[in-house]
Design an enzyme around this catalytic site. Sequence first.
Site, mmCIF file in Angstrom:
data_model
loop_
_atom_site.group_PDB
_atom_site.id
_atom_site.type_symbol
_atom_site.label_atom_id
_atom_site.label_comp_id
_atom_site.label_asym_id
_atom_site.label_seq_id
_atom_site.Cartn_x
_atom_site.Cartn_y
_atom_site.Cartn_z
ATOM 1 N N HIS A 18 85.642 71.208 21.886
ATOM 2 C CA HIS A 18 84.912 72.240 22.617
ATOM 3 C C HIS A 18 85.605 73.598 22.547
ATOM 4 C CE1 HIS A 18 83.001 68.717 24.965
ATOM 5 N NE2 HIS A 18 82.239 69.082 23.948
ATOM 6 N N HIS A 41 74.285 64.617 17.952
ATOM 7 C CA HIS A 41 74.483 63.544 18.946
ATOM 8 C C HIS A 41 74.949 64.207 20.237
ATOM 9 C CE1 HIS A 41 74.878 61.636 14.975
ATOM 10 N NE2 HIS A 41 74.495 60.514 15.547
ATOM 11 N N SER A 98 79.084 69.570 24.724
ATOM 12 C CA SER A 98 78.799 70.617 23.739
ATOM 13 C C SER A 98 77.466 71.315 23.988
ATOM 14 C CB SER A 98 78.869 70.049 22.322
ATOM 15 O OG SER A 98 78.089 68.881 22.172
ATOM 16 N N GLU A 116 69.409 63.667 20.865
ATOM 17 C CA GLU A 116 70.081 62.517 21.474
ATOM 18 C C GLU A 116 69.212 61.277 21.262
ATOM 19 O OE1 GLU A 116 72.267 59.788 22.860
ATOM 20 O OE2 GLU A 116 73.079 61.816 22.664
ATOM 21 N N GLU A 141 66.822 59.994 15.865
ATOM 22 C CA GLU A 141 67.993 59.742 15.048
ATOM 23 C C GLU A 141 68.667 61.047 14.637
ATOM 24 O OE1 GLU A 141 70.895 58.503 13.807
ATOM 25 O OE2 GLU A 141 69.643 56.682 13.933
ATOM 26 N N GLY A 142 69.922 61.201 15.019
ATOM 27 C CA GLY A 142 70.637 62.440 14.746
ATOM 28 C C GLY A 142 70.881 62.702 13.274
ATOM 29 N N ASP A 162 78.601 64.967 15.676
ATOM 30 C CA ASP A 162 79.558 64.352 16.614
ATOM 31 C C ASP A 162 79.044 62.973 17.033
ATOM 32 O OD1 ASP A 162 81.508 63.889 18.529
ATOM 33 O OD2 ASP A 162 80.500 65.081 20.055
#
Length: 303
Positions: A18, A41, A98, A116, A141-142, A162
């Site tokens: 971060h 994500h 984030s 997400e 789906e990311g 991530d």
Amino acid sequence: MNYRHAFHAGNHADVLKHLVLSRLIALLSRKEAPFAYLDSHAGVGLYDLLGPQASRTDEWRDGIARLWQGEAPALADDYLAVLQALNPNGALRYYPGSPELARQLSRAQERLVLNEKHPEDGRLLKDNMSGDRRVTVRLGEGWHIPRALLPAPEKRALFLIDPPFEQSDELERCVVALEEAIGRMRQTVVAIWYPIKSLAQLRRFYQDLEKSGAPKLLRAELYVHAPNDAGRLSGSGLAIANPPWGLEEELRELLPWLAGVLAQSEGGWRLDWLIDEAPSPAPVAPAVPGKAKAKGKGGKAPR
């Protein structure tokens, strides 16, 4: 690693991720043109450090809690200002993921798309981001983000990858997502967060990154223990494609400070180029990483 992020919010890996994210946003904001922020994500966006999940591990006490009351370089001001806004009474309880960090630090002209996959986390993310018209929350789906959202109409994009690292192939999938993002919009700034646990697996990951075709690729790592193959989380890293000008210099100031503050046994750091657009005769980073002491010697970088 097999975790819901709420159990680990605010730990040393979050602090690295971060803080670097805050600097990426600050550096991109130096140009007036807007950029899109994409998060593969995203999690829930906001975490209660005294809640049942974070309290079960208390990892934040060896992470953000060490920064909360201490002195910090000016480069950490943006990151810490978000924390202070969330905890105005001075007692540390709420921690931004984030999405919240990007929401608070980005400008009015920016657009944020947060993805997400987990249904419950996606619902909480929508609730936490409600009221900000710049933010879109996707449930899915990311790994599909590059194909779905790039190229961005803004012509500039910051893409954070991530994943939870629940599956054994997620490092490989990170590289594929990087390749797809660069292939669809070459100037995309792509930041991949990864855990430092298995050195053999990381060596393959580094090799794959070097073959990714990214124009430039900066590697930044922070160790709170000496890295080995024991299976514990020794630290974490970020592989950053197309880093904005000035980031390398900033990280050379921030990483030694973080290693000193967050080291648990043997702390250390590494900063170098996996892909250097213009190689110089001398190495960009020292052959031996910077070191910091907790109770032992400085940490060693994986080789």
